[in-house]
Design an enzyme around this catalytic site. Structure first.
Site, PDB file in Angstrom:
ATOM      1  N   ASP A  27       0.818  -1.215   0.000  1.00  0.00           N
ATOM      2  CA  ASP A  27       0.000   0.000   0.000  1.00  0.00           C
ATOM      3  C   ASP A  27       0.856   1.271   0.000  1.00  0.00           C
ATOM      4  OD1 ASP A  27      -2.292   1.460  -0.013  1.00  0.00           O
ATOM      5  OD2 ASP A  27      -2.698   1.257   2.130  1.00  0.00           O
ATOM      6  N   ASN A  75     -10.692  -2.984  -6.452  1.00  0.00           N
ATOM      7  CA  ASN A  75      -9.832  -2.036  -7.186  1.00  0.00           C
ATOM      8  C   ASN A  75     -10.315  -1.708  -8.607  1.00  0.00           C
ATOM      9  OD1 ASN A  75      -6.710  -3.119  -5.607  1.00  0.00           O
ATOM     10  ND2 ASN A  75      -8.013  -1.367  -5.118  1.00  0.00           N
TER      11      ASN A  75
HETATM   12  C1  FPP Z   1      -2.032  -0.022  -3.340  1.00  0.00           C
HETATM   13  O1  FPP Z   1      -1.547   1.314  -3.284  1.00  0.00           O
HETATM   14  C2  FPP Z   1      -1.456  -0.699  -4.505  1.00  0.00           C
HETATM   15  C3  FPP Z   1      -2.190  -1.254  -5.515  1.00  0.00           C
HETATM   16  C4  FPP Z   1      -3.673  -1.244  -5.535  1.00  0.00           C
HETATM   17  C5  FPP Z   1      -1.525  -1.861  -6.692  1.00  0.00           C
HETATM   18  C6  FPP Z   1      -0.308  -2.709  -6.381  1.00  0.00           C
HETATM   19  C7  FPP Z   1       0.305  -3.135  -7.659  1.00  0.00           C
HETATM   20  C8  FPP Z   1       1.623  -3.197  -7.913  1.00  0.00           C
HETATM   21  C9  FPP Z   1       2.664  -2.915  -6.902  1.00  0.00           C
HETATM   22  C10 FPP Z   1       2.113  -3.500  -9.306  1.00  0.00           C
HETATM   23  C11 FPP Z   1       2.097  -4.924  -9.784  1.00  0.00           C
HETATM   24  C12 FPP Z   1       2.587  -5.949  -8.868  1.00  0.00           C
HETATM   25  C13 FPP Z   1       3.482  -6.957  -9.129  1.00  0.00           C
HETATM   26  C14 FPP Z   1       3.464  -8.111  -8.228  1.00  0.00           C
HETATM   27  C15 FPP Z   1       4.468  -6.960 -10.234  1.00  0.00           C
HETATM   28  P1  FPP Z   1      -2.549   2.520  -3.553  1.00  0.00           P
HETATM   29  O2  FPP Z   1      -2.611   2.780  -5.020  1.00  0.00           O
HETATM   30  O3  FPP Z   1      -3.890   2.213  -2.935  1.00  0.00           O
HETATM   31  O4  FPP Z   1      -1.838   3.689  -2.804  1.00  0.00           O
HETATM   32  P2  FPP Z   1      -2.526   4.919  -2.070  1.00  0.00           P
HETATM   33  O5  FPP Z   1      -3.295   4.366  -0.899  1.00  0.00           O
HETATM   34  O6  FPP Z   1      -1.380   5.748  -1.647  1.00  0.00           O
HETATM   35  O7  FPP Z   1      -3.404   5.601  -3.078  1.00  0.00           O
END
Ligand code: FPP
Length: 248
Positions: A27, A75
């Site tokens: 996150d 998501n």
């Molecule tokens: C949460 O942070 C993250 C996600 C919903 C996406 C995670 C995906 C990756 C790291 C890329 C692909 C993964 C691999 C295994 C290659 P957020 O976007 O909710 O952050 P925020 O809370 O700061 O908005």
């Protein structure tokens, strides 16, 4: 030089009582991007690099499993551009991993409902699953279109179907049998669940499997999470008194 650093860090961790399985909610990518004046997609790109660093470090330390939350059933509410950027990163990662997992004896699994995932990405996932079946080493599990409640509903439906087919009777259901219908079948529960970025909730991540997990929260945003932060979490876990409802 890099190897020396890993050995030095590993000394702080007691390698005789490592968790077998760590689960991480990756996150803070969006906030990291905003902090650096970048689009949210740049945060996910940085986050996928962090995933590779942390997965490699988990394997080097001697863990058996790492499970990460990459994309939840909720998501899809994000913009089309952000969703397709995350799917693109997964494709890029899979193409690279498929080339190296044979040599490095790594297994790669996906948890979640793959029904709405594009045929191109699903083909890569299927290939990774087939290749993993022949390997025995460290296993990374990526949760994609995953929700803990959805996983339980899918498992319950599959069990009900097997009852209708005469394989089981409803009274056969036990915790172990229900576990065998989940995406995580045959994988030990995570001893440690880590959530960076300052949020203090589980967000539908492995609710069944984390019933007795230790939790570790950190204010670090996922793209800034390093091998040292992982080791701090493991050291904290190693200081916990796990009683599983009993008395010591
Ligand atoms: C949460 O942070 C993250 C996600 C919903 C996406 C995670 C995906 C990756 C790291 C890329 C692909 C993964 C691999 C295994 C290659 P957020 O976007 O909710 O952050 P925020 O809370 O700061 O908005």
């Amino acid at each position: 030089m890099a190897t020396d650093k890993i050995v030095t860090q590993a000394r702080q961790v007691d390698c005789d009582c490592l968790p077998r399985h760590i689960a991480i909610i990756m996150d803070g990518n969006g906030r990291w991007a905003t902090k650096h004046g970048l689009p949210r997609t740049a945060g996910h790109k940085a986050g996928s690099q962090t995933f590779e660093t942390i997965a490699t470090h988990c394997r080097d330390l001697g863990l058996d499993y790492l499970t990460v939350y990459a994309f939840s059933t909720e998501n899809w509410k994000r913009s089309e551009g952000e969703v397709s950027a995350i799917m693109g990163l997964l494709k890029r990662y899979l193409n690279k991993a498929i080339d190296t997992m044979e040599k490095e004896n790594i297994r790669l699994h996906f948890f979640g409902d793959m029904t709405p995932i594009s045929p191109e990405l699903r083909a890569l996932i299927d290939k990774a699953h087939t290749m993993s079946a022949r390997r025995t080493g460290f296993q990374a599990n990526v949760c994609l279109n995953y929700g803990g409640r959805d996983e339980l509903v899918r498992g319950a439906k599959a069990f009900a179907q097997d009852c209708m087919n005469g394989k089981w009777k409803p009274e056969d259901l036990s915790e172990a049998l229900l576990s065998s219908y989940l995406d995580s079948a045959q994988i030990p529960d995570p001893e440690l669940v880590i959530r960076p970025s300052g949020e203090l909730r589980l967000s539908n991540f492995l609710p069944w499997q984390s019933a007795y997990s230790e939790f570790y929260f950190s204010d670090i945003l996922w793209p800034d999470f390093t091998a040292e932060h992982l080791e701090q979490a493991i050291v904290a876990y190693q200081q916990r008194d796990r009683r599983f409802g009993g008395v010591k």
